[in-house]
Design a protein around this motif. Structure first.
Motif, PDB file in Angstrom:
ATOM      1  N   ASP A 180       0.833  -1.206   0.000  1.00 22.79           N
ATOM      2  CA  ASP A 180       0.000   0.000   0.000  1.00 22.79           C
ATOM      3  C   ASP A 180       0.868   1.258   0.000  1.00 22.79           C
ATOM      4  OD1 ASP A 180      -2.609   1.403   0.286  1.00 22.79           O
ATOM      5  OD2 ASP A 180      -1.785   1.943   2.246  1.00 22.79           O
ATOM      6  N   ALA A 181       1.898   1.280   0.826  1.00 20.10           N
ATOM      7  CA  ALA A 181       2.790   2.441   0.881  1.00 20.10           C
ATOM      8  C   ALA A 181       3.530   2.628  -0.440  1.00 20.10           C
ATOM      9  CB  ALA A 181       3.780   2.282   2.035  1.00 20.10           C
ATOM     10  N   MET A 182       3.943   1.515  -1.048  1.00 23.36           N
ATOM     11  CA  MET A 182       4.607   1.610  -2.346  1.00 23.36           C
ATOM     12  C   MET A 182       3.645   2.140  -3.417  1.00 23.36           C
ATOM     13  SD  MET A 182       6.964  -1.818  -2.536  1.00 23.36           S
ATOM     14  CE  MET A 182       7.507  -1.497  -4.220  1.00 23.36           C
ATOM     15  N   ALA A 183       2.396   1.697  -3.381  1.00 18.37           N
ATOM     16  CA  ALA A 183       1.400   2.174  -4.346  1.00 18.37           C
ATOM     17  C   ALA A 183       1.192   3.682  -4.180  1.00 18.37           C
ATOM     18  CB  ALA A 183       0.084   1.420  -4.176  1.00 18.37           C
ATOM     19  N   ALA A 184       1.097   4.134  -2.934  1.00 18.83           N
ATOM     20  CA  ALA A 184       0.922   5.563  -2.675  1.00 18.83           C
ATOM     21  C   ALA A 184       2.140   6.350  -3.155  1.00 18.83           C
ATOM     22  CB  ALA A 184       0.702   5.799  -1.177  1.00 18.83           C
ATOM     23  N   ALA A 185       3.331   5.840  -2.894  1.00 14.99           N
ATOM     24  CA  ALA A 185       4.552   6.524  -3.328  1.00 14.99           C
ATOM     25  C   ALA A 185       4.636   6.581  -4.850  1.00 14.99           C
ATOM     26  CB  ALA A 185       5.780   5.823  -2.747  1.00 14.99           C
ATOM     27  N   HIS A 186       4.227   5.511  -5.509  1.00 16.74           N
ATOM     28  CA  HIS A 186       4.255   5.490  -6.967  1.00 16.74           C
ATOM     29  C   HIS A 186       3.287   6.515  -7.550  1.00 16.74           C
ATOM     30  CE1 HIS A 186       3.176   4.103 -11.019  1.00 16.74           C
ATOM     31  NE2 HIS A 186       4.462   3.846 -11.089  1.00 16.74           N
ATOM     32  N   VAL A 187       2.072   6.546  -7.041  1.00 20.04           N
ATOM     33  CA  VAL A 187       1.078   7.502  -7.529  1.00 20.04           C
ATOM     34  C   VAL A 187       1.574   8.932  -7.315  1.00 20.04           C
ATOM     35  CG1 VAL A 187      -1.257   8.415  -7.107  1.00 20.04           C
ATOM     36  CG2 VAL A 187      -0.888   5.944  -7.324  1.00 20.04           C
ATOM     37  N   ARG A 188       2.176   9.197  -6.176  1.00 23.63           N
ATOM     38  CA  ARG A 188       2.706  10.538  -5.895  1.00 23.63           C
ATOM     39  C   ARG A 188       3.851  10.883  -6.839  1.00 23.63           C
ATOM     40  NH1 ARG A 188       6.602  13.248  -2.860  1.00 23.63           N
ATOM     41  NH2 ARG A 188       5.864  15.261  -2.098  1.00 23.63           N
ATOM     42  N   ALA A 189       4.765   9.941  -7.043  1.00 26.23           N
ATOM     43  CA  ALA A 189       5.915  10.207  -7.907  1.00 26.23           C
ATOM     44  C   ALA A 189       5.469  10.483  -9.342  1.00 26.23           C
ATOM     45  CB  ALA A 189       6.886   9.025  -7.855  1.00 26.23           C
ATOM     46  N   VAL A 190       4.527   9.705  -9.841  1.00 30.44           N
ATOM     47  CA  VAL A 190       4.023   9.920 -11.200  1.00 30.44           C
ATOM     48  C   VAL A 190       3.324  11.272 -11.289  1.00 30.44           C
ATOM     49  CG1 VAL A 190       2.346   9.113 -12.922  1.00 30.44           C
ATOM     50  CG2 VAL A 190       3.879   7.485 -11.793  1.00 30.44           C
ATOM     51  N   HIS A 191       2.533  11.604 -10.274  1.00 29.64           N
ATOM     52  CA  HIS A 191       1.841  12.899 -10.262  1.00 29.64           C
ATOM     53  C   HIS A 191       2.848  14.040 -10.301  1.00 29.64           C
ATOM     54  CE1 HIS A 191      -0.948  16.089  -9.217  1.00 29.64           C
ATOM     55  NE2 HIS A 191      -0.119  16.423  -8.242  1.00 29.64           N
ATOM     56  N   LEU A 192       3.878  13.978  -9.472  1.00 26.40           N
ATOM     57  CA  LEU A 192       4.882  15.041  -9.453  1.00 26.40           C
ATOM     58  C   LEU A 192       5.619  15.135 -10.789  1.00 26.40           C
ATOM     59  CD1 LEU A 192       6.379  14.626  -5.866  1.00 26.40           C
ATOM     60  CD2 LEU A 192       4.996  16.537  -6.727  1.00 26.40           C
ATOM     61  N   LEU A 193       5.927  13.993 -11.378  1.00 23.90           N
ATOM     62  CA  LEU A 193       6.618  13.994 -12.668  1.00 23.90           C
ATOM     63  C   LEU A 193       5.767  14.667 -13.746  1.00 23.90           C
ATOM     64  CD1 LEU A 193       9.155  13.053 -14.196  1.00 23.90           C
ATOM     65  CD2 LEU A 193       7.937  10.927 -14.673  1.00 23.90           C
ATOM     66  N   ARG A 194       4.470  14.408 -13.720  1.00 19.26           N
ATOM     67  CA  ARG A 194       3.575  14.957 -14.740  1.00 19.26           C
ATOM     68  C   ARG A 194       3.235  16.427 -14.521  1.00 19.26           C
ATOM     69  NH1 ARG A 194      -0.571   9.849 -15.365  1.00 19.26           N
ATOM     70  NH2 ARG A 194       0.876   8.560 -16.572  1.00 19.26           N
ATOM     71  N   THR A 195       3.305  16.885 -13.276  1.00 18.77           N
ATOM     72  CA  THR A 195       2.867  18.253 -12.983  1.00 18.77           C
ATOM     73  C   THR A 195       4.004  19.228 -12.707  1.00 18.77           C
ATOM     74  OG1 THR A 195       2.563  17.714 -10.636  1.00 18.77           O
ATOM     75  CG2 THR A 195       0.634  17.470 -12.096  1.00 18.77           C
ATOM     76  N   GLN A 202      11.786  17.878  -5.627  1.00 19.99           N
ATOM     77  CA  GLN A 202      10.640  17.089  -5.147  1.00 19.99           C
ATOM     78  C   GLN A 202      10.418  15.856  -6.006  1.00 19.99           C
ATOM     79  OE1 GLN A 202       7.259  19.825  -4.932  1.00 19.99           O
ATOM     80  NE2 GLN A 202       7.104  19.265  -2.772  1.00 19.99           N
ATOM     81  N   VAL A 203      10.574  15.998  -7.313  1.00 19.35           N
ATOM     82  CA  VAL A 203      10.396  14.871  -8.225  1.00 19.35           C
ATOM     83  C   VAL A 203      11.473  13.825  -7.943  1.00 19.35           C
ATOM     84  CG1 VAL A 203      10.391  14.145 -10.649  1.00 19.35           C
ATOM     85  CG2 VAL A 203       9.315  16.312 -10.000  1.00 19.35           C
ATOM     86  N   HIS A 204      12.697  14.300  -7.828  1.00 19.80           N
ATOM     87  CA  HIS A 204      13.809  13.383  -7.542  1.00 19.80           C
ATOM     88  C   HIS A 204      13.581  12.666  -6.215  1.00 19.80           C
ATOM     89  CE1 HIS A 204      17.847  11.768  -7.252  1.00 19.80           C
ATOM     90  NE2 HIS A 204      17.908  12.276  -6.036  1.00 19.80           N
ATOM     91  N   ALA A 205      13.178  13.405  -5.188  1.00 12.18           N
ATOM     92  CA  ALA A 205      12.969  12.809  -3.860  1.00 12.18           C
ATOM     93  C   ALA A 205      11.858  11.762  -3.892  1.00 12.18           C
ATOM     94  CB  ALA A 205      12.650  13.910  -2.843  1.00 12.18           C
ATOM     95  N   ALA A 206      10.790  12.026  -4.634  1.00 11.09           N
ATOM     96  CA  ALA A 206       9.677  11.073  -4.710  1.00 11.09           C
ATOM     97  C   ALA A 206      10.116   9.771  -5.379  1.00 11.09           C
ATOM     98  CB  ALA A 206       8.507  11.695  -5.472  1.00 11.09           C
ATOM     99  N   TRP A 207      10.869   9.868  -6.473  1.00 11.28           N
ATOM    100  CA  TRP A 207      11.326   8.659  -7.166  1.00 11.28           C
ATOM    101  C   TRP A 207      12.396   7.934  -6.367  1.00 11.28           C
ATOM    102  CZ3 TRP A 207       8.731   6.245 -10.749  1.00 11.28           C
ATOM    103  CH2 TRP A 207       7.756   6.959 -11.447  1.00 11.28           C
ATOM    104  N   PHE A 208      13.225   8.694  -5.647  1.00 13.89           N
ATOM    105  CA  PHE A 208      14.233   8.066  -4.793  1.00 13.89           C
ATOM    106  C   PHE A 208      13.565   7.276  -3.671  1.00 13.89           C
ATOM    107  CE2 PHE A 208      17.236   8.087  -1.218  1.00 13.89           C
ATOM    108  CZ  PHE A 208      18.323   7.456  -1.827  1.00 13.89           C
ATOM    109  N   LEU A 209      12.517   7.855  -3.076  1.00 11.92           N
ATOM    110  CA  LEU A 209      11.775   7.149  -2.027  1.00 11.92           C
ATOM    111  C   LEU A 209      11.169   5.857  -2.570  1.00 11.92           C
ATOM    112  CD1 LEU A 209      10.498   6.930   0.803  1.00 11.92           C
ATOM    113  CD2 LEU A 209       8.591   8.299  -0.081  1.00 11.92           C
ATOM    114  N   LEU A 210      10.585   5.922  -3.753  1.00 13.92           N
ATOM    115  CA  LEU A 210      10.006   4.721  -4.357  1.00 13.92           C
ATOM    116  C   LEU A 210      11.089   3.672  -4.608  1.00 13.92           C
ATOM    117  CD1 LEU A 210       7.531   3.255  -5.425  1.00 13.92           C
ATOM    118  CD2 LEU A 210       7.913   4.389  -7.631  1.00 13.92           C
ATOM    119  N   ALA A 211      12.254   4.088  -5.045  1.00 15.17           N
ATOM    120  CA  ALA A 211      13.362   3.147  -5.265  1.00 15.17           C
ATOM    121  C   ALA A 211      13.793   2.499  -3.953  1.00 15.17           C
ATOM    122  CB  ALA A 211      14.542   3.863  -5.918  1.00 15.17           C
ATOM    123  N   GLN A 212      13.855   3.277  -2.891  1.00 17.36           N
ATOM    124  CA  GLN A 212      14.194   2.711  -1.581  1.00 17.36           C
ATOM    125  C   GLN A 212      13.142   1.704  -1.132  1.00 17.36           C
ATOM    126  OE1 GLN A 212      14.636   6.391   0.719  1.00 17.36           O
ATOM    127  NE2 GLN A 212      16.759   5.759   1.122  1.00 17.36           N
TER     128      GLN A 212
END
Length: 167
Positions: A113-128, A136-146
């Motif tokens: 669930d946490a990974m799904a939330a992180a993925h949705v957030r990272a994609v949203h930040l990348l698109r917007t 912020q975009v880098h941090a979101a994708w880095f968190l998802l990678a971790q």
């Protein structure tokens, strides 16, 4: 929205019915790897009955997080469905696997669930984002990678199958 239910028929293994349980199980890891989870979050897998149950629920969790982001009104109903899916994942793993080593405080369902939330957030930040190199975009994708790396460690901590032997 379709919410996959736990399947007692184990349809995700249905493609090899002519082999024994042990042979079918040996061919496929008990849990999907992080690549499969991310593919499910993207909607590439997890919509077919023969897909792994955890990837089906992972896809549904990502869809719920996306729905929650887009519709702020019914967060309670969405969160109830998320809690149900987390429970399905935990029950599925518990019924099929033996934990290796000390039990973890965080459930595997909560991790997905946490990974799904992180993925949705990272994609949203990348698109917007105005600039894709934004911190912020880098941090979101880095968190998802971790989190993906953490999934690998958690999945390695689960040994299957839980085979019931008759007395």
């Amino acid at each position: 929205m379709y919410v996959p239910q736990p399947d007692s028929t184990q349809l995700w293994r249905a493609s090899r019915r002519d082999t024994s349980f042990e042979e079918r199980f040996a061919e496929r890891p008990l849990l999907p790897d992080w690549h499969e989870l991310l593919a499910a979050f993207c909607g590439h897998i997890g919509d077919q009955p023969e897909d792994h149950a955890v990837t089906r629920w992972a896809r549904a969790l990502a869809e719920l997080h996306l729905q929650r982001r887009e519709q702020s009104g019914d967060a309670g109903g969405i969160d109830e469905l998320r809690a149900q899916l987390i429970s399905f994942i935990d029950e599925w793993v518990t019924s099929r696997a033996l934990p290796r080593g000390a039990a973890r405080a965080e459930s595997l369902g909560a991790v997905v669930d946490a990974m799904a939330a992180a993925h949705v957030r990272a994609v949203h930040l990348l698109r917007t984002a105005e600039n894709v190199s934004d911190e912020q975009v880098h941090a979101a994708w880095f968190l998802l990678a971790q989190m993906a790396d953490g999934w690998t460690d958690r999945a390695a901590g689960v040994v299957g199958p839980r085979i019931r032997r008759s007395a």
